[in-house]
Design an enzyme around this catalytic site. Structure first.
Site, PDB file in Angstrom:
ATOM      1  N   GLU A  50      -8.062   4.708  12.035  1.00  0.00           N
ATOM      2  CA  GLU A  50      -7.085   4.472  13.098  1.00  0.00           C
ATOM      3  C   GLU A  50      -6.938   5.731  13.941  1.00  0.00           C
ATOM      4  OE1 GLU A  50      -2.998   4.168  11.338  1.00  0.00           O
ATOM      5  OE2 GLU A  50      -4.131   4.118   9.441  1.00  0.00           O
TER       6      GLU A  50
ATOM      7  N   ASP B  28       0.860  -1.192   0.000  1.00  0.00           N
ATOM      8  CA  ASP B  28       0.000   0.000   0.000  1.00  0.00           C
ATOM      9  C   ASP B  28       0.884   1.226   0.000  1.00  0.00           C
ATOM     10  OD1 ASP B  28      -0.074   0.997   3.135  1.00  0.00           O
ATOM     11  OD2 ASP B  28      -0.069  -1.184   3.015  1.00  0.00           O
TER      12      ASP B  28
END
Length: 373
Positions: free
Chosen positions: A102, A14
């Protein structure tokens, strides 16, 4: 041409603005590209990274960094922003698009697990409705302690992209002795330094597939055409909301859509009288609201204007056209059950049949012929 299938145990990366615009890493079969953050930031390299991943035959996916915390409203706005940019940057329809949820950089995980999950599910629903396949990304602790994984997986199956590292630093291969076992995991991010490239390393836990939902959506719409788009209602029902989402829709206790009445979905095709609109939400009862995007709202012209045109469906057997708008009127001719007639206005609860009979106006009782919306 980007890959549309990746088998489980395949590796991927990613990337964000910290990485190169060239997305080509040894052994990687897929790449997740950051497209946005919140509802205002765009990864300036996203378009080039998506293009590069395609050129190197990687399955390309996307993600946005959440700032929405436990806010359903913000979650929807951020997901819409991410979807728009993903489309602009060429992320193929049917690709995976993740909500990166997150702690930090504008996002807080300190809300209740229920509120946090409501927000994440709201974002995932926007992603799904836009034609992408939703994922939720976070660390193991957040997923287990600040979200309801069971609710998310129940709605979207294998949709978890989990981060959990055996050690910090370079790892070339995933060690499944350290796999963070939980339901619904699709991708495991196992390192922040894949093969020393300075990029996150991931492994597919299940087979991944880019699948356009166009054919499925077409089929579903045909079903909704008969089930939901054209319900029939009594002459005095002003408007109705019909649940249009295939999976159903939640009822909320306020127009802010921040608390559900229950976790039970109202089924697709169920119909509710509309009492009003607040903040874009559809009011269907006292302290009962639908998200306006989850329902079709249909207005009944006859209920608002005595002279409006409409189509009526005969809903009771032994129904007749009448020679006057009154209960003791003479029966003129029969109207078959489930047949439809054109209506041109009404008198009270008697509907005026548009087609004259021998040059004279005839009527049908409104509790025997419902208006097709």
């Amino acid at each position: 041409m980007s890959s549309s299938n990746v088998s489980k145990k395949s590796y991927g990366v990613d990337v964000a603005s910290y990485q190169s615009t060239t997305v080509n890493y040894a052994g990687a079969k897929f790449a997740l590209v950051k497209v946005t953050e919140g509802a205002g930031y765009v990864n300036p390299k996203a378009e080039a990274q998506i293009k590069s991943a395609k050129a190197h035959d990687l399955m390309v996916m996307g993600y946005f960094y959440a700032n929405h915390s436990s806010s359903v409203t913000k979650a929807k706005a951020e997901a819409k922003y991410a979807v728009a940019k993903a489309k602009d940057f060429g992320l193929p329809a049917g690709s995976y698009l993740a909500d990166d949820w997150e702690q930090g950089s504008g996002n807080a995980v300190t809300g209740s697990a229920m509120a946090n999950t409501d927000a994440v599910l709201a974002a995932m629903q926007v992603i799904k409705e836009a034609g992408y396949k939703p994922l939720i990304y976070s660390g193991t602790f957040n997923l287990r302690n600040h979200l309801s994984i069971s609710r998310i997986v129940k709605s979207y199956g294998d949709c978890i992209w989990v981060a959990s590292y055996k050690v910090m630093g370079r790892q070339d291969y995933a060690d499944f002795n350290y796999f963070p076992s939980m339901d619904g995991v699709a991708i495991w991010q196992f390192t922040d330094n894949y093969k020393g490239f300075g990029v996150d390393g991931n492994i597919a836990v299940v087979d991944l597939k880019v699948s356009s939902i166009s054919s499925k959506a077409e089929s579903t719409n045909k079903g909704l055409e008969s089930l939901s788009l054209h319900p029939v209602v009594k002459w005095n029902i002003g408007a109705v909301a019909v649940v249009a989402n295939a999976d159903g829709a939640y009822v909320y206790t306020s127009s802010k859509l921040d608390k559900r009445e229950s976790d039970k979905l109202k089924p697709c095709g169920s119909m509710w009288a509309v009492l009003g609109f607040e903040n874009g939400a559809v009011k269907v009862g006292k302290n009962q609201y639908f998200d306006g995007r989850a329902v079709y709202v249909k207005a009944n012209p006859i209920a608002y204007n005595d002279n409006k045109h409409a189509v009526a469906k005969i809903v009771m057997p032994n129904t007749h056209a009448l020679d006057a708008p009154k209960p003791d009127a003479e029966k003129v001719y029969g109207l078959a059950l489930n047949s439809k007639v054109e209506i041109q206005g009404r008198v009270g609860h008697f509907l005026k049949i548009k087609e004259l009979h021998k040059g004279k106006q005839v009527y049908v009782t409104g509790n025997r012929a419902y208006i097709v919306l």
